[in-house]
Design a protein around this motif. Structure first.
Motif, mmCIF file in Angstrom:
data_model
loop_
_atom_site.group_PDB
_atom_site.id
_atom_site.type_symbol
_atom_site.label_atom_id
_atom_site.label_comp_id
_atom_site.label_asym_id
_atom_site.label_seq_id
_atom_site.Cartn_x
_atom_site.Cartn_y
_atom_site.Cartn_z
ATOM 1 N N TRP A 1 54.623 59.815 -53.112
ATOM 2 C CA TRP A 1 54.483 58.717 -52.313
ATOM 3 C C TRP A 1 53.391 58.924 -51.111
ATOM 4 C CZ3 TRP A 1 55.431 59.558 -46.930
ATOM 5 C CH2 TRP A 1 56.212 60.554 -46.772
ATOM 6 N N TRP A 2 52.872 59.905 -50.991
ATOM 7 C CA TRP A 2 52.028 59.980 -50.001
ATOM 8 C C TRP A 2 50.615 59.218 -49.676
ATOM 9 C CZ3 TRP A 2 46.979 61.091 -48.474
ATOM 10 C CH2 TRP A 2 46.804 61.828 -47.186
ATOM 11 N N ALA A 3 50.625 58.660 -51.340
ATOM 12 C CA ALA A 3 49.290 57.984 -51.493
ATOM 13 C C ALA A 3 49.440 56.574 -51.674
ATOM 14 C CB ALA A 3 48.559 58.476 -52.728
ATOM 15 N N ASP A 4 50.719 56.247 -51.259
ATOM 16 C CA ASP A 4 51.147 54.807 -51.400
ATOM 17 C C ASP A 4 50.679 54.076 -50.349
ATOM 18 O OD1 ASP A 4 52.339 55.496 -53.777
ATOM 19 O OD2 ASP A 4 54.320 55.168 -52.949
ATOM 20 N N GLU A 5 50.449 52.792 -50.555
ATOM 21 C CA GLU A 5 50.186 51.720 -49.184
ATOM 22 C C GLU A 5 51.239 51.870 -48.105
ATOM 23 O OE1 GLU A 5 49.400 47.076 -48.742
ATOM 24 O OE2 GLU A 5 48.883 47.924 -50.653
ATOM 25 N N SER A 6 50.572 51.858 -46.850
ATOM 26 C CA SER A 6 51.537 51.835 -45.790
ATOM 27 C C SER A 6 52.233 50.755 -45.511
ATOM 28 C CB SER A 6 50.532 52.156 -44.404
ATOM 29 O OG SER A 6 49.517 51.087 -44.295
ATOM 30 N N SER A 7 53.213 50.724 -44.727
ATOM 31 C CA SER A 7 54.170 49.495 -44.594
ATOM 32 C C SER A 7 53.906 48.779 -43.038
ATOM 33 C CB SER A 7 55.528 49.802 -44.456
ATOM 34 O OG SER A 7 55.986 50.796 -43.365
ATOM 35 N N GLU A 8 53.738 47.883 -43.128
ATOM 36 C CA GLU A 8 53.761 47.228 -41.623
ATOM 37 C C GLU A 8 54.893 47.616 -40.670
ATOM 38 O OE1 GLU A 8 53.954 42.861 -39.572
ATOM 39 O OE2 GLU A 8 54.430 42.743 -41.692
ATOM 40 N N ARG A 9 55.917 48.292 -40.910
ATOM 41 C CA ARG A 9 56.712 48.770 -40.019
ATOM 42 C C ARG A 9 56.291 50.318 -39.500
ATOM 43 N NH1 ARG A 9 62.749 50.994 -41.791
ATOM 44 N NH2 ARG A 9 63.300 51.821 -39.625
ATOM 45 N N GLN A 10 55.682 51.010 -40.296
ATOM 46 C CA GLN A 10 54.797 52.207 -40.011
ATOM 47 C C GLN A 10 53.704 51.749 -39.111
ATOM 48 O OE1 GLN A 10 53.872 53.635 -43.949
ATOM 49 N NE2 GLN A 10 54.859 55.621 -43.560
ATOM 50 N N ILE A 11 52.795 50.842 -39.267
ATOM 51 C CA ILE A 11 51.774 50.320 -38.418
ATOM 52 C C ILE A 11 52.284 49.786 -37.146
ATOM 53 C CG2 ILE A 11 49.744 48.560 -38.092
ATOM 54 C CD1 ILE A 11 49.292 51.063 -40.176
#
Length: 157
Positions: free
Chosen positions: A74-84
């Motif tokens: 999952w490291w290369a998956d798109e980031s989530s709004e929650r993470q940002i």
């Protein structure tokens, strides 16, 4: 097909295209934030070189093998709004699109290691190299760059 059906189909296609355009712009903005000056004592400033070295090594793995080998898939998956949002809360603003793993690395600068990560170190007889999740995960990445270590861990699970 009558004229009315053709017009309805054209309107439907136009709406779908407009929605796709809007979604593309909206999603692209989630992981883009304006850079702000960072306090030299801020965890990101302290670990900035190590973070970028880690990211370069992982990207090289992906380029060579088509997938990351020393970090979760999952490291290369798109980031989530929650993470940002979490990064903004911690005062980290980056002018680029980040992956889920990159965001996780940055968030890891502010949190203690997870128990599962400490179990990996214990399994390999290693002592934690630092107090943050980021430092422990980088230590684990180095352990897992050896395919034999990855196999040993997988067999033990």
């Amino acid at each position: 097909m009558d004229l009315f059906a053709v017009i309805i189909n054209l309107i439907t296609v136009a709406i779908v295209i407009a929605l796709l355009y809007w979604l593309t712009k909206r999603l692209a903005g989630f992981a883009k934030r304006k850079t702000q000056p960072v306090d030299p004592d801020h965890p990101y400033a302290i670990h900035q070189d190590a973070i970028h070295e880690r990211w370069a090594a992982i990207k090289a793995e992906i380029a060579q093998h088509g997938t990351p080998l020393s970090v979760p898939m999952w490291w290369a998956d798109e980031s989530s709004e929650r993470q940002i949002e979490r990064l903004k809360k911690e005062g980290v603003y980056i002018e680029t699109t980040l992956t889920k793993g990159q965001c996780s690395d940055l968030i890891g600068l502010f949190v203690k290691p997870q128990k599962d990560d400490l179990k990996v170190l214990k399994f390999f007889g290693a002592q934690p190299s630092g107090p943050t999740q980021f430092e422990i995960r980088e230590q684990i990445r180095h352990i897992f760059t050896d395919p034999d270590n990855r196999d040993k861990w997988d067999e033990a699970q």
